[in-house]
Design a protein around this motif. Structure first.
Motif: not given
Length: 189
Positions: A148-168
């Motif tokens: 999302p642009p509001e996260i990117r403006k703060l120099k962050g980025a997001v990613f996902c994975d699957r662990r413990y049968n849960t999507v994080f």
């Protein structure tokens, strides 16, 4: 070098790719129960640019497959369905601004630049979570997703994975990169 730099596919390359896609489609019918291969094939044959994008997805290890159809446009949705984040798209930071912000040890490329070169889009969080309903993906790796642009403006980025049968969903500095993090894409045909 991957196919993202090719101008066009030869007839032999196109036929080979279509055969790979057809075999994958037939082996994974649970991903697209109501879709007929003949309809997908017709769309592929009339869209050589989209076929080149699928070739780039395949060449970089994404194992693209049909996962649905856009209700508004009727386009077929191809997602990267490789068990882990595509090998040919790992060790990349999020985007060009993040790459430029690194003073040293810059990765060779960025997720957003690669996606643009390939003619695909990085999965959104909703698309990623939908993909995870079709199987278990990224149990050892992780994938950048559209930030999302509001996260990117703060120099962050997001990613996902699957662990413990849960999507994080996680966050990181957009300039970070890891050998086990790449990105997954969607192509509408």
């Amino acid at each position: 070098m991957t196919s993202i730099n090719k101008k066009e596919l030869s007839a032999e390359q196109s036929d080979g790719l279509i055969n790979v896609l057809k075999n994958r489609f037939e082996k994974n019918m649970s991903r697209h129960k109501t879709i007929k291969w003949e309809d997908v094939l017709s769309r592929l044959k009339s869209n050589p640019v989209k076929l080149m994008a699928l070739d780039a997805m395949e060449e970089t290890g994404g194992e693209p497959d049909v996962v649905g159809q856009d209700e508004k446009t009727g386009e077929y949705l191809f997602y990267d369905c490789s068990a882990e984040s595509p090998k040919g798209r790992r060790s990349v930071c999020y985007d060009r601004a993040a790459w430029e912000s690194r003073k040293e040890h810059k990765p060779e490329n960025t997720a957003m630049d690669m996606a643009a070169e390939m003619g695909v889009e990085i999965l959104t969080e909703a698309e990623y979570r939908f993909m995870q309903t079709l199987g278990e993906f990224d149990t050892k790796t992780s994938s950048w997703i559209a930030t999302p642009p509001e996260i990117r403006k703060l120099k962050g980025a997001v990613f996902c994975d699957r662990r413990y049968n849960t999507v994080f969903l996680y966050h990181n500095g957009a300039e970070s990169y890891y050998a086990a993090r790449g990105f997954r894409a969607v192509l509408k045909v």
